[in-house]
Each structure stands twice: as C-alpha cells, then as structure tokens.
Design a protein around this motif. Structure first.
Motif, PDB file in Angstrom:
ATOM      1  N   PRO A 346      23.461  13.885  30.309  1.00 12.86           N
ATOM      2  CA  PRO A 346      22.581  12.794  30.751  1.00 12.86           C
ATOM      3  C   PRO A 346      21.117  13.210  30.745  1.00 12.86           C
ATOM      4  CG  PRO A 346      23.603  13.851  32.647  1.00 12.86           C
ATOM      5  CD  PRO A 346      24.177  14.519  31.431  1.00 12.86           C
ATOM      6  N   TYR A 347      20.256  12.235  30.531  1.00  9.61           N
ATOM      7  CA  TYR A 347      18.814  12.468  30.635  1.00  9.61           C
ATOM      8  C   TYR A 347      18.158  11.182  31.117  1.00  9.61           C
ATOM      9  CZ  TYR A 347      18.180   9.900  26.230  1.00  9.61           C
ATOM     10  OH  TYR A 347      18.168   8.929  25.264  1.00  9.61           O
ATOM     11  N   LEU A 348      16.934  11.306  31.643  1.00 14.38           N
ATOM     12  CA  LEU A 348      16.206  10.153  32.156  1.00 14.38           C
ATOM     13  C   LEU A 348      15.325   9.550  31.068  1.00 14.38           C
ATOM     14  CD1 LEU A 348      15.020  11.070  35.774  1.00 14.38           C
ATOM     15  CD2 LEU A 348      16.678   9.327  35.094  1.00 14.38           C
ATOM     16  N   PHE A 349      15.329   8.221  31.032  1.00 12.03           N
ATOM     17  CA  PHE A 349      14.477   7.489  30.098  1.00 12.03           C
ATOM     18  C   PHE A 349      13.648   6.517  30.927  1.00 12.03           C
ATOM     19  CE2 PHE A 349      13.735   3.728  27.382  1.00 12.03           C
ATOM     20  CZ  PHE A 349      13.000   4.338  26.376  1.00 12.03           C
ATOM     21  N   CYS A 350      12.335   6.764  30.999  1.00  9.63           N
ATOM     22  CA  CYS A 350      11.460   5.981  31.876  1.00  9.63           C
ATOM     23  C   CYS A 350      10.419   5.220  31.057  1.00  9.63           C
ATOM     24  CB  CYS A 350      10.750   6.894  32.878  1.00  9.63           C
ATOM     25  SG  CYS A 350      11.876   7.763  34.010  1.00  9.63           S
ATOM     26  N   ARG A 351      10.075   4.039  31.544  1.00  5.90           N
ATOM     27  CA  ARG A 351       9.036   3.209  30.938  1.00  5.90           C
ATOM     28  C   ARG A 351       8.095   2.711  32.031  1.00  5.90           C
ATOM     29  NH1 ARG A 351      10.002   0.774  25.891  1.00  5.90           N
ATOM     30  NH2 ARG A 351      10.981   2.321  24.540  1.00  5.90           N
ATOM     31  N   SER A 352       6.841   2.559  31.672  1.00  5.12           N
ATOM     32  CA  SER A 352       5.854   2.054  32.621  1.00  5.12           C
ATOM     33  C   SER A 352       6.012   0.541  32.782  1.00  5.12           C
ATOM     34  CB  SER A 352       4.448   2.392  32.136  1.00  5.12           C
ATOM     35  OG  SER A 352       3.478   1.784  32.953  1.00  5.12           O
ATOM     36  N   GLU A 353       5.850   0.066  34.011  1.00  5.71           N
ATOM     37  CA  GLU A 353       5.941  -1.366  34.279  1.00  5.71           C
ATOM     38  C   GLU A 353       4.604  -2.069  34.107  1.00  5.71           C
ATOM     39  OE1 GLU A 353       7.481  -1.878  38.168  1.00  5.71           O
ATOM     40  OE2 GLU A 353       9.425  -0.955  37.734  1.00  5.71           O
ATOM     41  N   GLU A 354       3.541  -1.296  33.973  1.00  6.02           N
ATOM     42  CA  GLU A 354       2.214  -1.892  33.865  1.00  6.02           C
ATOM     43  C   GLU A 354       1.547  -1.441  32.576  1.00  6.02           C
ATOM     44  OE1 GLU A 354       0.072   1.341  36.775  1.00  6.02           O
ATOM     45  OE2 GLU A 354       1.164  -0.343  37.656  1.00  6.02           O
TER      46      GLU A 354
END
Length: 402
Positions: A346-354
C-alpha cells in the motif's frame, strides 16, 4: 573537585537548606554501586575504601528558565531574549508564530534570514522495500512551530551512469505542491502526506513506479520557504534491483535452443533460434546461457555452439547484448536457483483540494494546504536468489545517503 564533594559543600553551607530553596530545583544524591578495584582514579588518598559513584541529578519537573525569575519585568525580558535566541537566532523578535528580523539580519539577496530554514532529511520509506522499478522516499516536515514557513519542497531525480554527463543532465524537477499535489504529475509518480507518532508532525512521501532496473538514480530534495529561500540539499543515491527473470522460462528456452542446435540445423531452425534469443531481455539471455552451459556444456558451450550454428554475424548480434548486464547482476544470475514472487504494497495518494494561484507559491504555507488522501496498492515483482532449493536470499537495492 569531584562532583559529590561539590554537592556536599553546598549542603554544608546550607545553600540548599529548607529556608533557602531555589524554585524548580531539587537535588538528590544516592550511591549507585562502586568503582572497580582496578580503577586507581576512584581511590581517595590515605583511605582504602572507594568513593561512591555520583549520579546525575534527576529531572522531576521541566519549566522554562524565565519562570524561575520573580521580577515581572526581568522575567519578560529574559523570556523575550530566550525566544529570540531559540527561534530567531538572536537576531529578531518572536511575534505570534513568526520572527521579525532585525535590520542587520538580511542576506545578500535582501531576504530576512534570522529564522533558519532547516534542511530536510530525505530517506527511503521503511514501509516500501525498493524493487527493480519502484522506489518510495519520504522526509519529515521541517517547518518549526515558530519562525520560517515552508511553502514547498522541490525533488530532483535523475539517472546517473557512465554515459551521462551529470553536470549537463539535470534530470527532472518536481514541485511537491504544484506538480504532485495538484495532479500535474504522471501516473508513474504519486505524493502522500501522513503523520508520525506526534500528530503535529507531518511526513511527506513520493513513490516512483516507473524506474529502470539496475539503474543508478540520484534523488535530491530541498525546502522552499514563503520568502523564497532554499534550504541545504539532502541527497539519496540508489541503484534499483536487477531486472526480473523467469527462471523456469529461461530453462525452457535453453532446452529449446539445444534441440534446435542438436544435429543438422536447417535454415528455418537457425532463424527460429535467432529470433528466440533476440526476443528475450539481456538478463533472460544471460540466464538462458547459464542453463545451457549447466546442462549441455559437454556438447559445446553456448557461445561456441551459437557461432557454429548461426554464423559469426548473427551470434555476435546476440552475444553482445550480454554486455548490457552489470557485473553485480551477472553474479546473481549465475545463482543455482532463482525464484519469483509478487507482493502488493500500500501507498498514499494525495491531492490538493484547493487551487494554488499562479505566481503566489511563495505566499502559501504547505502545511496548511487541504488535501484528500486515499490508500492505493502497487504490485511489486521480485527475484530471490539461492544456491539450493528452499534457501534463497533477497537482493536489496544499494543506497548511499548524503
């Protein structure tokens, strides 16, 4: 003067007596064993007994030094001086959670530099073991509670080999905020943000999923604050694992080539052998050669039989591909047994909300960016190498941190 003698003198002089207690300080002394008889430094002149070993004072309450001062004016001045020294290098004043630098605390570029920008420490992620194509890196956010504000991290990665001029080839630069969190990065790179043991501490991560096997890569990271200053560089140099091979298939190809070479070889069989050997990767070809020589060397080794059956020109085109295999990988490919396995990590996939406004990156604080993260999975195939069945060893990527 021995430390215990000093304490005894203080007690004798009643400097720590009940009527003159110092606020926030308590001293206790107890014996914790004795010095060994072989230590001449522990013996007191004229006495045979050994002096007791002193013990460091125990801290039973932690308070700021300025709270020990009774006068309010002196206390505030001492507090301001301590805060300035700790957070602003003694060259500015602490205002809320930032430093107001003195006029003398500006660098050659005209930027205030009383609040130091710490160097991030780039490292391999302990939860994702590197493979031949996948590497995950992470670092702890260096933004202090008071002082400089980190707006971005810049990550550079490039492949380094003997054919590359490292001074001319700069590789690829990725902005953690503008490229990765905004979604402008490719499917081969993903960014993540998590928290350590302390919730206030953020850990940033980047996973690369499309690297070349047996490649030497250099990763460099630096922080950028809201005033445009850059931190010192942190570097990790890593060689990815060797290319994957299917050992069972390699052995089957070796048997097939022997059957094609055995006896009279027609033009059709020659072309079939040539096509088969040219279609496999260089590492697979090396393993095919290993199996061929292990089973059929008594009839002529692989190189000699290829030149004899296919002719010098075609044999040269095949055999020169073996030069692409590094000495490190070639030694592993000579192992008696090679086993393949696939694991899902598993790994984290993050995106900005702004959306960060163009040209305003220096004025945004990365830690305050609202992001949405989800856990994804990546499949990682590996080879394990061994000298006997059931006993295998795993090859790890070579890492050199700087």
């Amino acid at each position: 003067m021995p430390f215990i003698t000093y304490l005894s003198g203080l007690l004798t002089a009643q400097m720590l007596s009940d009527d003159q207690l110092i606020s926030g300080v308590e001293i206790r002394c107890e014996e914790k064993g004795r010095c060994p008889s072989t230590c001449h430094l522990c013996r007191r002149p004229g006495k045979e007994q050994l002096s007791p070993t002193p013990v460091l004072l125990e801290i039973n309450r932690v308070v700021p030094l300025y709270t020990l001062i009774q006068d309010n004016g002196t206390k505030e001045a001492f507090k301001s001086a301590l805060m300035s020294s700790y957070w602003c290098s003694g060259k500015g004043d602490v205002i809320d959670d930032w430093c107001r630098c003195d006029l003398s605390a500006f660098d050659a570029s005209g930027l205030p530099n009383c609040s130091p920008l710490p160097q991030p420490v780039l490292r391999l992620s302990p939860t994702v073991e590197p493979s031949s194509t996948v590497v995950s890196l992470e670092w702890v956010d260096v933004q202090p509670a008071i002082g400089t504000k980190v707006s971005d991290y810049i990550l550079q990665h490039k492949k380094v080999d003997e054919y590359t001029d490292t001074d001319l080839y700069t590789g690829e630069f990725l902005s953690f905020a503008d490229d990765l969190l905004s979604g402008l990065g490719t499917s081969c790179v993903a960014a993540g943000r998590s928290h350590g043991e302390v919730p206030e501490v953020s850990i940033y991560s980047v996973i690369f999923k499309c690297l070349e096997p047996d490649g030497l890569y250099k990763f460099t990271l630096y922080a950028v604050d809201t005033r445009g200053r850059h931190s010192e560089l942190s570097t990790v140099t890593l060689r990815t694992a060797c290319p994957l091979v299917d050992d069972n298939k390699a052995e089957e190809i070796a048997d097939k080539i022997y059957n094609l070479y055995n006896g009279y070889t027609s033009g059709k069989e020659q072309q079939m052998a040539y096509n088969t050997l040219m279609e496999v990767s260089a590492s697979m070809l090396f393993r095919v050669q290993h199996h061929y020589n292990s089973h059929y060397e008594k009839f002529g080794d692989f190189v000699w039989r290829s030149e004899d059956e296919l002719g010098p020109r075609k044999a040269h085109l095949i055999l020169r591909r073996l030069e692409r295999v590094s000495s490190h990988c070639s030694s592993l490919l000579r192992s008696a047994y090679i086993q393949s396995r696939v694991e899902t990590v598993p790994y984290l996939f993050c995106r900005s909300e702004e959306v960060r406004p163009a040209g305003m990156v220096w004025y945004s604080i990365l830690k305050d960016t609202k992001i949405t993260c989800e856990e994804k999975m990546v499949s990682m195939a590996r080879n394990t190498y061994g000298e006997s069945k059931g006993r295998y060893y795993l090859t790890l990527s070579k890492v050199s941190p700087f």
